[in-house]
Write a protein that holds these residues in place. Structure first.
Motif, PDB file in Angstrom:
ATOM      1  N   THR A   3       0.837  -1.202   0.000  1.00 25.26           N
ATOM      2  CA  THR A   3       0.000   0.000   0.000  1.00 25.26           C
ATOM      3  C   THR A   3       0.870   1.250   0.000  1.00 25.26           C
ATOM      4  O   THR A   3       0.556   2.237  -0.667  1.00 25.26           O
ATOM      5  N   LYS A   6       2.171   1.876  -3.557  1.00 27.47           N
ATOM      6  CA  LYS A   6       1.088   2.346  -4.415  1.00 27.47           C
ATOM      7  C   LYS A   6       0.767   3.815  -4.141  1.00 27.47           C
ATOM      8  O   LYS A   6       0.609   4.613  -5.067  1.00 27.47           O
ATOM      9  N   LYS A   7       0.716   4.217  -2.870  1.00 31.81           N
ATOM     10  CA  LYS A   7       0.428   5.622  -2.515  1.00 31.81           C
ATOM     11  C   LYS A   7       1.545   6.541  -3.015  1.00 31.81           C
ATOM     12  O   LYS A   7       1.285   7.633  -3.509  1.00 31.81           O
TER      13      LYS A   7
END
Length: 196
Positions: A3, A6-7
């Motif tokens: 995550t 991805k951010k």
């Protein structure tokens, strides 16, 4: 995929997209490729191929290379969108005739000026013109004046070592190619398809 990664990539994409949106000016630019490393002229030839891909007309002006034919010359020869002028005397250390070199440089520059005043020519490559300024074969002020008065949407690519401050200041994009290692110093001759 994490995550966090991805951010981070989403933030990067948002930033890049915003910078692309801000770049909204269409105009001719000057690209200067200088430095002691290999690949300045080859990079310019790549830009010629890009322009030809869009069916653009290109003026190719080669100072110093004389009769030396490269793979690019063989490939681009007789292309209907290439207009070229080549300084016939080649490298100045070959002729050892300063007056002849100055004369040939001026003849070639006069051809370049025609390209730089022709709005139908989208890209003009001035290959190795930095030497002409450094050797005082051509007047830098005249070159800079011609560049600043070219058609508004015409692009210019300049190559050569030791670019003058005037050329650097006049250019929109400047890249310095660094020489880290070269096969020639290991007595490997120039190779077809790579160096020629």
């Amino acid at each position: 995929m994490s995550t966090t990664y991805k951010k981070r990539m989403q933030r990067k994409k948002e930033y890049i997209d915003s910078r692309i949106d801000e770049a909204n000016i269409d105009t001719g630019i000057i690209v200067l490729l200088t430095g002691n490393g290999k690949g300045k002229s080859s990079s310019a030839m790549g830009m010629i191929c890009r322009a030809l891909g869009y069916d653009m007309k290109v003026g190719l002006v080669r100072f110093l290379k004389g009769e030396q034919q490269t793979g690019e010359d063989l490939f681009l020869d007789n292309h209907s969108n290439i207009f070229s002028a080549h300084m016939e005397s080649g490298f100045t250390w070959n002729t050892q005739d300063q007056e002849l070199d100055k004369k040939r440089a001026m003849e070639t520059w006069l051809e370049a000026k025609k390209f730089l005043s022709d709005s139908k020519i989208s890209v003009v490559v001035l290959d190795e013109i930095t030497y002409m300024i450094n050797y005082n074969y051509l007047d830098e002020a005249e070159i800079l004046n011609t560049l600043s008065n070219r058609p508004e949407n015409q692009h210019v690519v300049i190559t050569g070592r030791a670019a003058s401050k005037g050329l650097i200041d006049a250019s929109d994009t400047v890249s310095e190619v660094e020489d880290v290692k070269h096969a020639f110093r290991a007595n490997i001759r120039a190779q077809k398809g790579i160096d020629l």
